[in-house]
Design an enzyme around this catalytic site. Sequence first.
Site, PDB file in Angstrom:
ATOM      1  CG  HIS A 224      -0.343  -0.094   2.529  1.00 46.04           C
ATOM      2  ND1 HIS A 224      -1.015  -0.560   3.634  1.00 46.04           N
ATOM      3  CD2 HIS A 224       0.898   0.200   2.968  1.00 46.04           C
ATOM      4  CE1 HIS A 224      -0.234  -0.524   4.676  1.00 46.04           C
ATOM      5  NE2 HIS A 224       0.943  -0.061   4.306  1.00 46.04           N
ATOM      6  CG  ASN A 225       0.018   4.272   1.501  1.00 47.23           C
ATOM      7  OD1 ASN A 225      -1.110   4.305   1.003  1.00 47.23           O
ATOM      8  ND2 ASN A 225       0.217   4.273   2.807  1.00 47.23           N
TER       9      ASN A 225
END
Length: 353
Positions: A258-259
């Site tokens: 994620h991210n």
Amino acid sequence: MAAAEFFPRSDGKTIAEIADFIGAEIRNAPQWDRRMTGVASLDEARPNDVAFFDNVRYADSLGATRAGCVILSERYGSRPVPEGTAALVTKRADQAFASVGRMLFPMALAPQCVSGETGVSDRAFVDASARLEAGVTVEPFAVIGPGVEIGSGTIIGANATVASGCRIGRDCRIGANVSLSHTLIGNRVIIHPGVRAGQDGFGYVAGPSGLMKTVQIGRVVIQDDVEIGANTTIDRGAIRDTVIGEGTKIDNQVQVAHNVVIGRHCVIVGQVGLSGSCTLGDGVMIGGQSGVNGHVKVGDGAQIAAISTVQNDVPPGVRWGGAPAKPVKEWFREIMTLSELAKKRRSAGNSDE
């Protein structure tokens, strides 16, 4: 059992047409009008195949090849080829050979329909609120959720699922058994079978009662001309988007957490792991089985050797390797020092016997 040809040969191109297409100098062409219908390695090529030579390791194979045409890089342009084999000399033989392969076998560039059907299969499920432009193909047992938008020329493979609200651009290839959620995809994107994109990332906060799951409310944004290999996983962002920049190529079995933000025209080889919130600049190359720690930044044009662990920020344009990763020259010096120490210990041990 007869040998299967999954990519049948076409009428091909003449040697003269190939030379013109790649801008090569014809050094030797016994038959300019001979048609080349395939591509092959030097040792397996037949008289209607194109091969290439760009490494002295294969000099013996060059001398014995049966290829009808061999593309040579300029630095090897004077090497002899067998009688009856045309020699085409160009600046980069590997690039020229790739271009010829694309010309002769265009159907091999992206996944094709498994069923052979066009249009929306009556065995697929497409929600009434989904918007599909003309020319979209949805294969059997694919599921297209509410509010999905898909551009013309895109193929959705068998058993693929495209969840609510996803958007897919034009001329994309979404392979069989792909699952997409919380994902926005640009144009001409290729996603190979088994890819999972948009599921929540691995996020927990430790507390007195154990692990508390954190929400992941971001998206996955895949820009134009990206290619993603089979069984790669791309987690959606937690509080910002996971982004893959245009032109980037990702191999099979890569984990993008994620991210993560990946720049444009990066190359990420198989079994790489990109931890949450790391950032790769444009043109970054990462070798197989390497890992990048969370929140680390890798600068534009940096190269990371295979089986490396990146723990700290990497400056632009450098070559790093090792565990932990460091400048390649420093890494090599350490390896040589350890090797010399090991030799001394072995010598000392032998002298004591």
